[in-house]
Scaffold this motif. Structure first.
Motif, PDB file in Angstrom:
ATOM      1  N   ASP A  70      12.654  20.406 -11.364  1.00  0.00           N
ATOM      2  CA  ASP A  70      13.752  20.555 -10.400  1.00  0.00           C
ATOM      3  C   ASP A  70      13.488  19.862  -9.069  1.00  0.00           C
ATOM      4  N   TYR A  71      12.333  19.216  -8.936  1.00  0.00           N
ATOM      5  CA  TYR A  71      11.964  18.658  -7.623  1.00  0.00           C
ATOM      6  C   TYR A  71      12.223  17.159  -7.476  1.00  0.00           C
ATOM      7  N   ASN A  72      12.469  16.452  -8.552  1.00  0.00           N
ATOM      8  CA  ASN A  72      12.821  15.034  -8.476  1.00  0.00           C
ATOM      9  C   ASN A  72      11.735  14.161  -7.840  1.00  0.00           C
ATOM     10  N   PHE A  73      10.476  14.403  -8.205  1.00  0.00           N
ATOM     11  CA  PHE A  73       9.394  13.535  -7.717  1.00  0.00           C
ATOM     12  C   PHE A  73       9.568  12.123  -8.277  1.00  0.00           C
ATOM     13  N   PHE A  74       9.178  11.131  -7.481  1.00  0.00           N
ATOM     14  CA  PHE A  74       9.253   9.746  -7.934  1.00  0.00           C
ATOM     15  C   PHE A  74       8.286   9.513  -9.099  1.00  0.00           C
ATOM     16  N   ALA A  75       7.099  10.107  -8.987  1.00  0.00           N
ATOM     17  CA  ALA A  75       6.069   9.903 -10.015  1.00  0.00           C
ATOM     18  C   ALA A  75       5.026  11.008  -9.906  1.00  0.00           C
ATOM     19  N   TYR A 123       0.827  -1.209   0.000  1.00  0.00           N
ATOM     20  CA  TYR A 123       0.000   0.000   0.000  1.00  0.00           C
ATOM     21  C   TYR A 123       0.859   1.256   0.000  1.00  0.00           C
ATOM     22  N   ILE A 124       0.219   2.349  -0.370  1.00  0.00           N
ATOM     23  CA  ILE A 124       0.827   3.669  -0.253  1.00  0.00           C
ATOM     24  C   ILE A 124      -0.196   4.592   0.400  1.00  0.00           C
ATOM     25  N   GLU A 125       0.262   5.363   1.381  1.00  0.00           N
ATOM     26  CA  GLU A 125      -0.625   6.299   2.062  1.00  0.00           C
ATOM     27  C   GLU A 125      -0.716   7.608   1.281  1.00  0.00           C
ATOM     28  N   VAL A 126      -1.914   8.181   1.276  1.00  0.00           N
ATOM     29  CA  VAL A 126      -2.137   9.486   0.663  1.00  0.00           C
ATOM     30  C   VAL A 126      -2.085  10.546   1.746  1.00  0.00           C
ATOM     31  N   VAL A 127      -1.264  11.565   1.522  1.00  0.00           N
ATOM     32  CA  VAL A 127      -1.194  12.706   2.434  1.00  0.00           C
ATOM     33  C   VAL A 127      -1.901  13.870   1.760  1.00  0.00           C
ATOM     34  N   ARG A 128      -2.996  14.320   2.362  1.00  0.00           N
ATOM     35  CA  ARG A 128      -3.738  15.466   1.813  1.00  0.00           C
ATOM     36  C   ARG A 128      -3.205  16.711   2.511  1.00  0.00           C
ATOM     37  N   LEU A 155       6.789  13.400   7.712  1.00  0.00           N
ATOM     38  CA  LEU A 155       6.658  12.062   7.139  1.00  0.00           C
ATOM     39  C   LEU A 155       7.905  11.209   7.348  1.00  0.00           C
ATOM     40  N   ASN A 156       7.694   9.904   7.402  1.00  0.00           N
ATOM     41  CA  ASN A 156       8.791   8.940   7.524  1.00  0.00           C
ATOM     42  C   ASN A 156       9.648   9.001   6.258  1.00  0.00           C
ATOM     43  N   LYS A 157      10.912   9.292   6.414  1.00  0.00           N
ATOM     44  CA  LYS A 157      11.812   9.490   5.266  1.00  0.00           C
ATOM     45  C   LYS A 157      12.040   8.193   4.467  1.00  0.00           C
ATOM     46  N   ASN A 158      11.720   7.035   5.074  1.00  0.00           N
ATOM     47  CA  ASN A 158      11.974   5.761   4.407  1.00  0.00           C
ATOM     48  C   ASN A 158      10.769   5.237   3.638  1.00  0.00           C
ATOM     49  N   SER A 159       9.645   5.943   3.710  1.00  0.00           N
ATOM     50  CA  SER A 159       8.424   5.467   3.051  1.00  0.00           C
ATOM     51  C   SER A 159       8.069   6.327   1.846  1.00  0.00           C
ATOM     52  N   TYR A 160       7.324   5.716   0.921  1.00  0.00           N
ATOM     53  CA  TYR A 160       6.786   6.451  -0.220  1.00  0.00           C
ATOM     54  C   TYR A 160       5.404   6.984   0.148  1.00  0.00           C
ATOM     55  N   LYS A 197      10.762  10.211  -2.936  1.00  0.00           N
ATOM     56  CA  LYS A 197       9.795   9.159  -2.590  1.00  0.00           C
ATOM     57  C   LYS A 197       8.360   9.699  -2.579  1.00  0.00           C
ATOM     58  N   PHE A 198       8.176  10.845  -3.203  1.00  0.00           N
ATOM     59  CA  PHE A 198       6.839  11.448  -3.283  1.00  0.00           C
ATOM     60  C   PHE A 198       6.251  11.254  -4.675  1.00  0.00           C
ATOM     61  N   ILE A 199       4.969  10.895  -4.696  1.00  0.00           N
ATOM     62  CA  ILE A 199       4.183  10.888  -5.927  1.00  0.00           C
ATOM     63  C   ILE A 199       3.261  12.092  -5.822  1.00  0.00           C
ATOM     64  N   LEU A 200       3.343  12.988  -6.763  1.00  0.00           N
ATOM     65  CA  LEU A 200       2.555  14.225  -6.686  1.00  0.00           C
ATOM     66  C   LEU A 200       1.251  14.080  -7.452  1.00  0.00           C
ATOM     67  N   ALA A 201       0.157  14.474  -6.814  1.00  0.00           N
ATOM     68  CA  ALA A 201      -1.165  14.455  -7.444  1.00  0.00           C
ATOM     69  C   ALA A 201      -1.836  15.805  -7.214  1.00  0.00           C
TER      70      ALA A 201
END
Length: 197
Positions: free
Chosen positions: A163-168, A97-102, A112-117, A146-150
């Motif tokens: 310039d932000y290097n988002f994972f996805a 799973y992946i948690e959504v942060v609103r 946020l935990n630096k080791n999680s996506y 390790k961030f997916i931006l939505a």
């Protein structure tokens, strides 16, 4: 940059997204959403997906049992979970799973935990597909690998992310012609932009 297209409701949109080069397809299992899909209908689409295209189920404030059951029925490979009400016992999930942060402020990102996506979306009262953007300056001097931006993304504004290097990135309304119906050309343009073309 990897791309997930969320809110898939029919096989043709899924095939068009795959043709455009998508990495993952999102299926919304939140019944109040205009992009909701029945788990059995989602399964019919997922069973026809080619290898290396990930199926992702979106859930809002659901129990672990519900998430496990729906993911099994629909053959999801990943659960994307909004858990504002602490309904989900993450230790009891049988699926990755992946948690959504609103996000309401930069502070939400710093805790946020630096080791999680995480999937980072803008906070809105409704859930998903509102087209609201997270303030990009919140990501200044933050490791976004390790961030997916939505939220509010389109082919026109993706270049602002370079310039932000988002994972996805995750898009839904930005590639639609109407709620729940995707636009083939918009999907192609979006993925082309995400790949820096």
């Amino acid at each position: 940059m990897r791309v997930k297209i969320c809110g898939i409701t029919n096989l043709q949109d899924a095939l068009d997204a795959i043709d455009a080069g998508v990495n993952a397809l999102g299926f919304v299992f939140y019944e109040k959403s205009p992009r909701y899909i029945d788990p059995f209908e989602a399964r019919q689409i997922v069973d026809l997906l080619p290898p290396f295209v990930q199926s992702v189920g979106l859930f809002v404030n659901e129990s672990s049992k519900h998430i496990n059951d729906i993911c099994k029925v629909s053959n999801m490979q990943l659960a994307q979970i909004i858990d504002d009400e602490n309904n989900t016992d993450f230790d009891n999930l049988n699926i990755k799973y992946i948690e959504v942060v609103r996000a309401k402020s930069k502070k939400d990102l710093e805790q946020l935990n630096k080791n999680s996506y995480y999937l980072i979306d803008a906070f809105v009262e409704e859930f998903g597909g509102a087209g609201k953007r997270v303030a990009l300056e919140w990501f200044d001097n933050v490791d976004c690998s390790k961030f997916i931006l939505a939220g509010g993304l389109t082919s026109a504004n993706l270049k602002e992310l370079k310039d932000y290097n988002f994972f996805a990135v995750d898009v839904s309304s930005g590639v639609e012609k109407s709620k729940g119906k995707k636009d083939k050309e918009k999907m192609k343009e979006f993925i082309k932009s995400a790949n820096g073309k």
